[in-house]
Design a protein around this motif. Structure first.
Motif, PDB file in Angstrom:
ATOM      1  N   UNK A   1      80.144  31.184  37.689  1.00 50.05           N
ATOM      2  CA  UNK A   1      81.538  30.956  38.070  1.00 50.05           C
ATOM      3  C   UNK A   1      82.485  31.251  36.923  1.00 50.05           C
ATOM      4  N   UNK A   2      83.773  31.281  37.242  1.00 51.65           N
ATOM      5  CA  UNK A   2      84.810  31.541  36.239  1.00 51.65           C
ATOM      6  C   UNK A   2      85.721  30.346  36.032  1.00 51.65           C
ATOM      7  N   UNK A   3      85.412  29.228  36.674  1.00 50.40           N
ATOM      8  CA  UNK A   3      86.290  28.072  36.611  1.00 50.40           C
ATOM      9  C   UNK A   3      86.019  27.182  35.413  1.00 50.40           C
ATOM     10  N   UNK A   4      86.831  26.171  35.319  1.00 54.66           N
ATOM     11  CA  UNK A   4      86.708  25.158  34.269  1.00 54.66           C
ATOM     12  C   UNK A   4      86.630  23.791  34.937  1.00 54.66           C
ATOM     13  N   UNK A   5      85.686  22.982  34.507  1.00 56.51           N
ATOM     14  CA  UNK A   5      85.500  21.656  35.104  1.00 56.51           C
ATOM     15  C   UNK A   5      85.690  20.587  34.042  1.00 56.51           C
ATOM     16  N   UNK A   6      85.908  19.376  34.502  1.00 60.09           N
ATOM     17  CA  UNK A   6      85.908  18.212  33.628  1.00 60.09           C
ATOM     18  C   UNK A   6      84.881  17.227  34.155  1.00 60.09           C
ATOM     19  N   UNK A   7      84.254  16.508  33.244  1.00 60.76           N
ATOM     20  CA  UNK A   7      83.246  15.542  33.658  1.00 60.76           C
ATOM     21  C   UNK A   7      83.867  14.363  34.396  1.00 60.76           C
ATOM     22  N   UNK A   8      85.182  14.214  34.288  1.00 58.53           N
ATOM     23  CA  UNK A   8      85.855  13.182  35.064  1.00 58.53           C
ATOM     24  C   UNK A   8      85.789  13.462  36.557  1.00 58.53           C
ATOM     25  N   UNK A   9      85.852  14.759  36.949  1.00 56.72           N
ATOM     26  CA  UNK A   9      85.729  15.108  38.371  1.00 56.72           C
ATOM     27  C   UNK A   9      84.337  14.747  38.898  1.00 56.72           C
ATOM     28  N   UNK A  10      83.301  15.012  38.095  1.00 55.58           N
ATOM     29  CA  UNK A  10      81.939  14.674  38.514  1.00 55.58           C
ATOM     30  C   UNK A  10      81.774  13.167  38.656  1.00 55.58           C
ATOM     31  N   UNK A  11      82.270  12.403  37.693  1.00 53.08           N
ATOM     32  CA  UNK A  11      82.146  10.943  37.768  1.00 53.08           C
ATOM     33  C   UNK A  11      82.893  10.389  38.976  1.00 53.08           C
ATOM     34  N   UNK A  12      84.035  10.995  39.297  1.00 53.84           N
ATOM     35  CA  UNK A  12      84.797  10.545  40.470  1.00 53.84           C
ATOM     36  C   UNK A  12      84.001  10.776  41.748  1.00 53.84           C
ATOM     37  N   UNK A  13      83.339  11.919  41.838  1.00 52.15           N
ATOM     38  CA  UNK A  13      82.516  12.179  43.026  1.00 52.15           C
ATOM     39  C   UNK A  13      81.334  11.212  43.093  1.00 52.15           C
ATOM     40  N   UNK A  14      80.710  10.924  41.949  1.00 50.51           N
ATOM     41  CA  UNK A  14      79.558  10.023  41.950  1.00 50.51           C
ATOM     42  C   UNK A  14      79.962   8.606  42.350  1.00 50.51           C
ATOM     43  N   UNK A  15      81.153   8.192  41.988  1.00 51.55           N
ATOM     44  CA  UNK A  15      81.621   6.868  42.414  1.00 51.55           C
ATOM     45  C   UNK A  15      81.800   6.827  43.935  1.00 51.55           C
ATOM     46  N   UNK A  16      82.309   7.917  44.485  1.00 49.63           N
ATOM     47  CA  UNK A  16      82.452   7.987  45.945  1.00 49.63           C
ATOM     48  C   UNK A  16      81.092   8.012  46.625  1.00 49.63           C
ATOM     49  N   UNK A  17      80.152   8.767  46.061  1.00 50.85           N
ATOM     50  CA  UNK A  17      78.813   8.854  46.641  1.00 50.85           C
ATOM     51  C   UNK A  17      78.110   7.506  46.596  1.00 50.85           C
ATOM     52  N   UNK A  18      78.237   6.796  45.485  1.00 48.49           N
ATOM     53  CA  UNK A  18      77.579   5.494  45.359  1.00 48.49           C
ATOM     54  C   UNK A  18      78.122   4.484  46.359  1.00 48.49           C
ATOM     55  N   UNK A  19      79.397   4.614  46.714  1.00 52.89           N
ATOM     56  CA  UNK A  19      79.980   3.681  47.674  1.00 52.89           C
ATOM     57  C   UNK A  19      79.451   3.911  49.088  1.00 52.89           C
ATOM     58  N   UNK A  20      78.986   5.126  49.379  1.00 50.71           N
ATOM     59  CA  UNK A  20      78.496   5.432  50.720  1.00 50.71           C
ATOM     60  C   UNK A  20      76.976   5.407  50.831  1.00 50.71           C
ATOM     61  N   UNK A  21      76.272   5.504  49.717  1.00 52.80           N
ATOM     62  CA  UNK A  21      74.809   5.514  49.724  1.00 52.80           C
ATOM     63  C   UNK A  21      74.313   4.176  49.194  1.00 52.80           C
ATOM     64  N   UNK A  22      73.634   3.415  50.000  1.00 56.06           N
ATOM     65  CA  UNK A  22      73.170   2.083  49.620  1.00 56.06           C
ATOM     66  C   UNK A  22      71.766   2.153  49.028  1.00 56.06           C
ATOM     67  N   UNK A  23      71.632   2.932  47.977  1.00 53.89           N
ATOM     68  CA  UNK A  23      70.350   3.042  47.291  1.00 53.89           C
ATOM     69  C   UNK A  23      70.604   3.522  45.875  1.00 53.89           C
ATOM     70  N   UNK A  24      69.658   3.343  44.971  1.00 54.72           N
ATOM     71  CA  UNK A  24      69.827   3.849  43.604  1.00 54.72           C
ATOM     72  C   UNK A  24      69.967   5.368  43.591  1.00 54.72           C
ATOM     73  N   UNK A  25      70.804   5.878  42.685  1.00 52.59           N
ATOM     74  CA  UNK A  25      71.049   7.314  42.563  1.00 52.59           C
ATOM     75  C   UNK A  25      70.680   7.744  41.149  1.00 52.59           C
ATOM     76  N   UNK A  26      69.834   8.733  41.056  1.00 51.51           N
ATOM     77  CA  UNK A  26      69.464   9.295  39.764  1.00 51.51           C
ATOM     78  C   UNK A  26      70.038  10.706  39.682  1.00 51.51           C
ATOM     79  N   UNK A  27      70.939  10.922  38.727  1.00 47.11           N
ATOM     80  CA  UNK A  27      71.658  12.182  38.606  1.00 47.11           C
ATOM     81  C   UNK A  27      71.108  12.964  37.418  1.00 47.11           C
ATOM     82  N   UNK A  28      70.636  14.176  37.675  1.00 51.60           N
ATOM     83  CA  UNK A  28      70.176  15.084  36.624  1.00 51.60           C
ATOM     84  C   UNK A  28      71.260  16.145  36.427  1.00 51.60           C
ATOM     85  N   UNK A  29      71.907  16.119  35.269  1.00 46.79           N
ATOM     86  CA  UNK A  29      72.992  17.052  34.963  1.00 46.79           C
ATOM     87  C   UNK A  29      72.509  18.076  33.948  1.00 46.79           C
TER      88      UNK A  29
END
Length: 682
Positions: free
Chosen positions: A159-187
């Motif tokens: 890709x040619x874009x630029x990301x911030x790790x804040x966007x990823x953390x924001x998505x993971x917070x949303x995912x954790x609120x909808x998934x009622x199980x432990x989440x292991x993230x490999x980055x």
């Protein structure tokens, strides 16, 4: 149980205040008139009974109010454990495919790390793949199918874009609120330092998420880049164009770089520049030979390095013929034309050319053929031509009017119809000149504070400017100097003096060049289109009321939007590098040269301490290896009963008010009875 603010518990000493007040309540006797006290026996009345506690229920409510208030400020909380949730963990593989991951084989290594992480999951555990780029892109839904997961990983392209790790953390917070199980993230990422958000708090992870980082780059590779290119978006005289490029070295030694300027694939100029160690160097190209219409330019540097993708920079421009300005002037004084032309030429590559015509010959001209019209001290004009000017402005045209001795013979400013209430004259040899004050810095013509600074005005017209006219600048005597009058779709600028170095010395000042350029661009509606844009930036396709289709073609020349989106979308975000053409209904195509954000060129990585700190912002007991049964894992929560305390405090306050009113009523009734009995006796 604990307290968030235990220091407020010191306020509990305030409980003694109601007790003290109730103990000090004195017994009061109303004096009674009596004839003689000689037959009364002298005795001492005991005061013990007056020191006993009175109104015990009222005092209890007051004590309870103070205790609840102190407790509310201390913010008590209780810890309780709740099950994390049944079922197995969810494995999330995140592949960083930002522009910096083009360096070396970083992206291939990142895919390999996620392939390896997904292969180690249990057969029944679900996995999900995410591509981290300009945005967080969910590649697939959670699944236990290994083939589907591997295909999702392989589908991620550079890709040619630029990301911030804040966007990823924001998505993971949303995912954790909808998934009622432990989440292991490999980055899997190069963990670029420039990807840090503005605040570390934006990277906060939920307590059910465990982050497993996979670093795929050392972050110490030297890299050369074309950082920026400054070029005009519109060109009328290619010989006057200056293209400036900034060459940047990251973790590099001092050296010479060969810089090439090309247009439409043809090399125009090549220059060599000395770049200091880990620094910048500027290189300029004078002249830009190009054909009429849209042109694709590029500045690039020779040689290979860690990230070859940023060794070039795209820019686009349009070459066109200058648009004509109809400049009508008083034949007795033609110096205004000379000064105005010289100012536009000094401004650089102006998109306008001046066609001068004496005021007495202007009646034969057609205003609609010109970008805008200048009336420099024109006296009476033929009524048909003046009406043609009004129609021209009504339909979106613009006029600049300057007032001198000839035009002051009129009662009103032509077209604008501003009343001329008189004039002011002062000799140039005396210090009776006026200066410009109260300049509107928000207007495009006078957006700098020195628009009229240092100019001495000896002759000026006294105008009356009422709404909807807008006074842009005033003279020191309060009279308007520059007024804008909207008429229909067009505009008229009225300057209450001349530009011929007679009524003032404005043409001799450097800011006259800026005034001529800005007023021409404003009246001629010249669009200062940027020559380049960044990946992720947006372009407005249509206004709210417009329903016409807009065509957007990508770097390959093919449409990038479906027919439905082309008919409804208001904006378009550029997803990658290259040249994009936007064609609106009734308009010629516009070229946008898109480049990756050059913050991605800095390959410096985050220190390991920062990554560890990020990992520790979230924790999950259920995901730890020492928990044998994930279904029995529990998670601690803090619960604060402050809402209940506030509700009880409100009830106690109401009860205290009711009890206090009853006691006060009894006291007042007792104090009135002796008075009533004395009146009856009388």
């Amino acid at each position: 149980m604990g307290f968030f603010a235990p220091w407020f518990l010191a306020g509990i000493v305030g409980i003694g205040l109601p007790i003290w007040l109730h103990l000090l309540k004195r017994h009061k006797m109303e004096p009674k008139p009596f004839a003689s006290l000689m037959f009364f026996e002298r005795r001492t009345q005991s005061s013990v009974k007056h020191r006993r506690l009175l109104y015990k229920l009222l005092m209890a409510f007051r004590l309870l109010m103070i205790a609840l208030l102190v407790l509310l400020f201390a913010e008590p909380f209780f810890r309780r454990s709740t099950p994390v949730g049944g079922g197995e963990r969810l494995l999330v593989g995140v592949v960083d495919h930002t522009f910096s991951m083009r360096a070396g084989n970083a992206l291939a290594r990142a895919k390999g790390e996620i392939h390896s992480a997904m292969s180690k999951r249990a057969p029944t555990e679900q996995g999900q793949i995410i591509a981290l780029g300009q945005s967080v892109e969910v590649v697939n839904q959670p699944t236990a199918d290994s083939d589907e997961l591997n295909a999702a990983i392989d589908s991620i392209s550079p890709g040619d874009g630029r990301a911030t790790y804040g966007d990823l953390a924001r998505y993971l917070r949303t995912l954790a609120a909808s998934v009622k199980k432990p989440i292991e993230v490999h980055l899997a990422s190069d963990f670029q330092k420039s990807a840090m958000p503005n605040g570390f708090a934006e990277m906060q992870l939920p307590d059910s998420v465990t982050l497993v980082p996979h670093r795929v780059s050392s972050g110490k590779s030297p890299n050369w880049a074309v950082e920026t290119v400054t070029a005009p978006g519109s060109v009328t005289d290619p010989k006057k164009v200056v293209v400036a490029a900034m060459i940047r070295g990251y973790e590099t030694d001092a050296g010479k770089k060969s810089v090439i300027l090309s247009v439409n694939g043809k090399t125009l100029q090549t220059k060599t520049v000395d770049v200091p160690a880990n620094g910048r160097a500027r290189v300029e190209f004078v002249g830009l030979d190009a054909s009429y219409g849209l042109n694709r330019g590029e500045v690039k540097i020779d040689g290979a390095d860690s990230l070859d993708a940023d060794n070039h920079f795209n820019f686009g421009f349009e070459r066109s013929e200058p648009r004509k300005i109809l400049f009508a002037y008083d034949a007795r004084e033609a110096r205004a034309v000379t000064y105005y032309k010289a100012a536009l030429e000094a401004a650089g590559d102006s998109p306008f050319s001046t066609e001068a015509v004496p005021c007495d010959l202007i009646a034969g001209q057609t205003p609609s053929k010109y970008a805008f019209v200048v009336l420099a001290d024109c006296a009476a004009m033929a009524p048909p031509f003046e009406q043609a000017l009004r129609d021209y402005v009504q339909q979106g045209g613009s006029i600049l009017i300057t007032l001198g001795p000839a035009s002051l013979s009129r009662d009103k400013v032509p077209v604008a119809n501003l009343p001329i209430e008189g004039s002011r004259y002062a000799g140039r040899d005396a210090e009776r000149f006026l200066s410009a004050t109260h300049v509107d810095g928000g207007h495009p013509v006078t957006r700098t504070s020195d628009a009229f600074e240092g100019v001495m005005y000896y002759q000026s017209a006294k105008l009356k400017a009422d709404p909807p006219s807008r006074v842009i600048a005033r003279l020191s005597d309060g009279s308007p100097l520059l007024v804008e009058t909207p008429i229909g779709e067009g505009r008229v600028l009225t300057f209450a003096s001349t530009i011929d170095n007679i009524a003032n010395d404005f043409p001799l000042h450097p800011n006259f060049v800026a005034f001529a350029e800005r007023s021409a661009n404003y009246l001629g509606r010249a669009v200062d289109r940027p020559s380049s844009a960044l990946v992720g930036s947006t372009v407005e396709l249509r206004s709210v009321k417009s329903a016409a289709a807009v065509e957007v073609n990508g770097p390959d020349g093919k449409p990038v939007m479906s027919l439905s989106k082309a008919a409804t979308a208001r904006t378009y975000a550029f997803p990658k590098e290259g040249y994009f053409e936007v064609t609106r209904a009734g308009s010629s195509p516009e070229l946008y040269a898109v480049n990756a954000d050059r913050r991605e060129s800095d390959l410096e990585a985050l220190p390991q301490e920062t990554i560890d700190l990020w990992k520790n912002t979230g924790h999950t007991d259920a995901a730890n290896s020492d928990v044998a049964n994930p279904e029995q894992a529990e998670r601690e929560h803090s619960f604060s009963p402050w809402r209940w305390i506030l509700f009880i405090l409100l009830l106690v306050a109401i009860a205290e008010t009711l009890v206090g009113n009853r006691y006060l009523g009894e006291v007042s009734g007792e104090s009135e009875k002796p008075l009533e009995s004395s009146k009856e006796a009388a």
